[in-house]
Motif scaffolding. Structure first.
Motif, PDB file in Angstrom:
ATOM      1  N   GLY A 165     -13.876 -13.693  -5.105  1.00  0.00           N
ATOM      2  CA  GLY A 165     -14.158 -12.311  -4.734  1.00  0.00           C
ATOM      3  C   GLY A 165     -14.129 -12.042  -3.245  1.00  0.00           C
ATOM      4  N   GLY A 166     -13.500 -12.915  -2.478  1.00  0.00           N
ATOM      5  CA  GLY A 166     -13.437 -12.723  -1.032  1.00  0.00           C
ATOM      6  C   GLY A 166     -12.538 -11.556  -0.643  1.00  0.00           C
ATOM      7  N   THR A 167     -12.844 -10.956   0.488  1.00  0.00           N
ATOM      8  CA  THR A 167     -12.070  -9.829   1.014  1.00  0.00           C
ATOM      9  C   THR A 167     -11.246 -10.285   2.209  1.00  0.00           C
ATOM     10  OG1 THR A 167     -13.682  -8.179   0.296  1.00  0.00           O
ATOM     11  CG2 THR A 167     -12.212  -7.539   2.086  1.00  0.00           C
ATOM     12  N   SER A 168      -9.972  -9.942   2.195  1.00  0.00           N
ATOM     13  CA  SER A 168      -9.060 -10.242   3.299  1.00  0.00           C
ATOM     14  C   SER A 168      -8.801  -8.975   4.100  1.00  0.00           C
ATOM     15  CB  SER A 168      -7.732 -10.780   2.764  1.00  0.00           C
ATOM     16  OG  SER A 168      -7.934 -11.892   1.922  1.00  0.00           O
ATOM     17  N   TYR A 169      -8.448  -9.163   5.363  1.00  0.00           N
ATOM     18  CA  TYR A 169      -8.169  -8.039   6.250  1.00  0.00           C
ATOM     19  C   TYR A 169      -6.841  -8.264   6.972  1.00  0.00           C
ATOM     20  CZ  TYR A 169     -13.148  -6.929   5.666  1.00  0.00           C
ATOM     21  OH  TYR A 169     -14.375  -6.630   5.145  1.00  0.00           O
ATOM     22  N   LEU A 170      -6.225  -7.165   7.380  1.00  0.00           N
ATOM     23  CA  LEU A 170      -5.010  -7.233   8.178  1.00  0.00           C
ATOM     24  C   LEU A 170      -5.158  -6.344   9.393  1.00  0.00           C
ATOM     25  CD1 LEU A 170      -1.983  -8.139   8.478  1.00  0.00           C
ATOM     26  CD2 LEU A 170      -1.396  -5.993   7.325  1.00  0.00           C
ATOM     27  N   ILE A 177      -6.372 -11.959   8.048  1.00  0.00           N
ATOM     28  CA  ILE A 177      -7.596 -12.750   8.006  1.00  0.00           C
ATOM     29  C   ILE A 177      -7.905 -13.085   6.553  1.00  0.00           C
ATOM     30  CG2 ILE A 177     -10.085 -12.794   8.483  1.00  0.00           C
ATOM     31  CD1 ILE A 177      -8.029 -10.401  10.463  1.00  0.00           C
ATOM     32  N   ASP A 178      -7.804 -14.357   6.211  1.00  0.00           N
ATOM     33  CA  ASP A 178      -8.019 -14.896   4.867  1.00  0.00           C
ATOM     34  C   ASP A 178      -6.929 -14.428   3.892  1.00  0.00           C
ATOM     35  OD1 ASP A 178     -10.173 -16.386   5.687  1.00  0.00           O
ATOM     36  OD2 ASP A 178     -11.652 -14.866   5.166  1.00  0.00           O
ATOM     37  N   CYS A 179      -6.918 -15.058   2.726  1.00  0.00           N
ATOM     38  CA  CYS A 179      -5.795 -14.887   1.800  1.00  0.00           C
ATOM     39  C   CYS A 179      -6.065 -13.812   0.756  1.00  0.00           C
ATOM     40  CB  CYS A 179      -5.507 -16.212   1.087  1.00  0.00           C
ATOM     41  SG  CYS A 179      -4.854 -17.475   2.186  1.00  0.00           S
ATOM     42  N   PRO A 180      -5.245 -12.772   0.718  1.00  0.00           N
ATOM     43  CA  PRO A 180      -5.359 -11.781  -0.360  1.00  0.00           C
ATOM     44  C   PRO A 180      -4.773 -12.333  -1.654  1.00  0.00           C
ATOM     45  CG  PRO A 180      -3.538 -11.225   1.075  1.00  0.00           C
ATOM     46  CD  PRO A 180      -4.201 -12.423   1.684  1.00  0.00           C
ATOM     47  N   ALA A 181      -5.057 -11.661  -2.751  1.00  0.00           N
ATOM     48  CA  ALA A 181      -4.555 -12.100  -4.045  1.00  0.00           C
ATOM     49  C   ALA A 181      -3.053 -11.866  -4.150  1.00  0.00           C
ATOM     50  CB  ALA A 181      -5.276 -11.345  -5.165  1.00  0.00           C
ATOM     51  N   PRO A 182      -2.349 -12.704  -4.900  1.00  0.00           N
ATOM     52  CA  PRO A 182      -0.899 -12.510  -5.103  1.00  0.00           C
ATOM     53  C   PRO A 182      -0.623 -11.454  -6.167  1.00  0.00           C
ATOM     54  CG  PRO A 182      -1.610 -14.477  -6.247  1.00  0.00           C
ATOM     55  CD  PRO A 182      -2.826 -13.951  -5.524  1.00  0.00           C
ATOM     56  N   GLU A 183      -1.180 -10.271  -5.987  1.00  0.00           N
ATOM     57  CA  GLU A 183      -1.010  -9.165  -6.924  1.00  0.00           C
ATOM     58  C   GLU A 183       0.230  -8.351  -6.551  1.00  0.00           C
ATOM     59  OE1 GLU A 183      -2.839  -8.625  -9.517  1.00  0.00           O
ATOM     60  OE2 GLU A 183      -4.711  -9.706  -9.199  1.00  0.00           O
ATOM     61  N   GLN A 184       0.807  -7.682  -7.526  1.00  0.00           N
ATOM     62  CA  GLN A 184       1.999  -6.883  -7.288  1.00  0.00           C
ATOM     63  C   GLN A 184       1.752  -5.799  -6.246  1.00  0.00           C
ATOM     64  OE1 GLN A 184       5.184  -7.367  -8.531  1.00  0.00           O
ATOM     65  NE2 GLN A 184       5.652  -5.841  -6.938  1.00  0.00           N
ATOM     66  N   ILE A 185       0.579  -5.186  -6.291  1.00  0.00           N
ATOM     67  CA  ILE A 185       0.321  -4.093  -5.348  1.00  0.00           C
ATOM     68  C   ILE A 185       0.263  -4.604  -3.914  1.00  0.00           C
ATOM     69  CG2 ILE A 185      -2.219  -4.171  -5.446  1.00  0.00           C
ATOM     70  CD1 ILE A 185      -2.068  -1.063  -5.559  1.00  0.00           C
ATOM     71  N   ASN A 186      -0.179  -5.852  -3.732  1.00  0.00           N
ATOM     72  CA  ASN A 186      -0.174  -6.426  -2.393  1.00  0.00           C
ATOM     73  C   ASN A 186       1.245  -6.780  -1.948  1.00  0.00           C
ATOM     74  OD1 ASN A 186      -2.948  -6.171  -2.206  1.00  0.00           O
ATOM     75  ND2 ASN A 186      -3.358  -8.264  -2.886  1.00  0.00           N
ATOM     76  N   GLU A 187       2.050  -7.247  -2.894  1.00  0.00           N
ATOM     77  CA  GLU A 187       3.449  -7.510  -2.563  1.00  0.00           C
ATOM     78  C   GLU A 187       4.168  -6.216  -2.170  1.00  0.00           C
ATOM     79  OE1 GLU A 187       5.241  -9.614  -5.763  1.00  0.00           O
ATOM     80  OE2 GLU A 187       3.758 -11.236  -5.743  1.00  0.00           O
ATOM     81  N   ASP A 188       3.856  -5.134  -2.875  1.00  0.00           N
ATOM     82  CA  ASP A 188       4.420  -3.836  -2.507  1.00  0.00           C
ATOM     83  C   ASP A 188       3.985  -3.437  -1.096  1.00  0.00           C
ATOM     84  OD1 ASP A 188       5.578  -3.717  -4.987  1.00  0.00           O
ATOM     85  OD2 ASP A 188       4.088  -2.348  -5.833  1.00  0.00           O
TER      86      ASP A 188
END
Length: 257
Positions: free
Chosen positions: A58-63, A73-84
């Motif tokens: 449940g960690g939160t990443s920032y850009l 900062i830290d790794c976001p999930a490999p979700e489609q919306i993040n890839e978009d």
């Protein structure tokens, strides 16, 4: 009759702008589809927060998006919306490097760092005591501190884990990305949190005091914690950060004795 093309269906929210030199704060991808790009101007300095990542409990990443190299900062999930989102970032400002640095605040935030490095072509920064957890990857390890440039510095804050570290960004009145070193409590106040997995609690308290000694109300306006975001009630930042940090550090220090 052929069916109409379907819009992307997301079960999680897109990355959100939490600090910006252009107001109002808003989401970057509220209605983005594969056939249109958002009008958001990414040349303006902004900080985005990604939705919680199950890979990092449940960690939160920032850009940090800026005219210089962008920092994740830290790794976001490999979700489609993040890839978009990454595609959108590149489409909106093709002349800018997408992400130059991936800074990992502690070992629990590694997630799928290898996949992110491959996809974004970024350099990984991690404290030297935890660099061994990324075998085979191109990693820059640091000791006490590491300056990316005149506005961005990484600070070793051991305690939560041996290599727990924070990133300080001088813009917006001073922003500290605290990982799990400092997280909001039930009242939304920034606190070191003692858990069963805490590496060394007295060192975590000492690291927090060092941050209090380092900053002032003028140099630390916001904390962006890497966990417990739900306790901030739809926010991703803790404002009046220095005053609240000092006040709660006093409480933590007293309860530790």
């Amino acid at each position: 009759m052929s069916p109409l093309p379907q819009q992307p269906s997301y079960t999680i929210k897109p990355p959100q702008i939490v600090l910006s030199s252009e107001m109002p704060v808003r989401e970057i991808l509220p209605t983005w589809t594969a056939t249109e790009a958002p009008s958001t101007d990414l040349s303006i300095s902004k900080i985005f927060a990604f939705p919680p990542n199950r890979d990092t409990l449940g960690g939160t990443s920032y850009l940090i998006v800026r005219s210089e190299a962008n920092i994740l900062i830290d790794c976001p999930a490999p979700e489609q919306i993040n890839e978009d989102f990454w595609e959108c970032l590149q489409h909106t400002n093709p002349k800018q490097v997408g992400v130059r640095w991936l800074f990992i605040t502690h070992r629990g935030a590694i997630g799928k760092a290898a996949e992110i490095q491959q996809a974004l072509g970024c350099e990984i920064l991690i404290q030297e005591q935890e660099a061994y957890l990324l075998p085979g990857l191109t990693v820059t390890a640091f000791g006490q501190e590491f300056a990316l440039d005149a506005t961005t510095q990484i600070i070793w804050t051991p305690g939560h884990s041996p290599g727990s570290s924070c990133l300080y960004y001088r813009e917006f009145g001073g922003v500290l990305f605290s990982g799990r070193h400092l997280v909001p409590n039930l009242q939304g106040e920034p606190m070191p949190l003692r858990t069963a997995k805490t590496f060394h609690w007295p060192r975590q308290i000492k690291s927090t005091q060092a941050l209090c000694d380092r900053f002032t109300p003028e140099t630390l306006q916001y904390i962006c914690p890497g966990a417990n975001i739900g306790l901030l009630r739809s926010k991703h930042t803790i404002d009046q950060a220095y005053q609240r940090l000092v006040m709660n550090q006093t409480i933590s220090h007293e309860s530790n004795h």
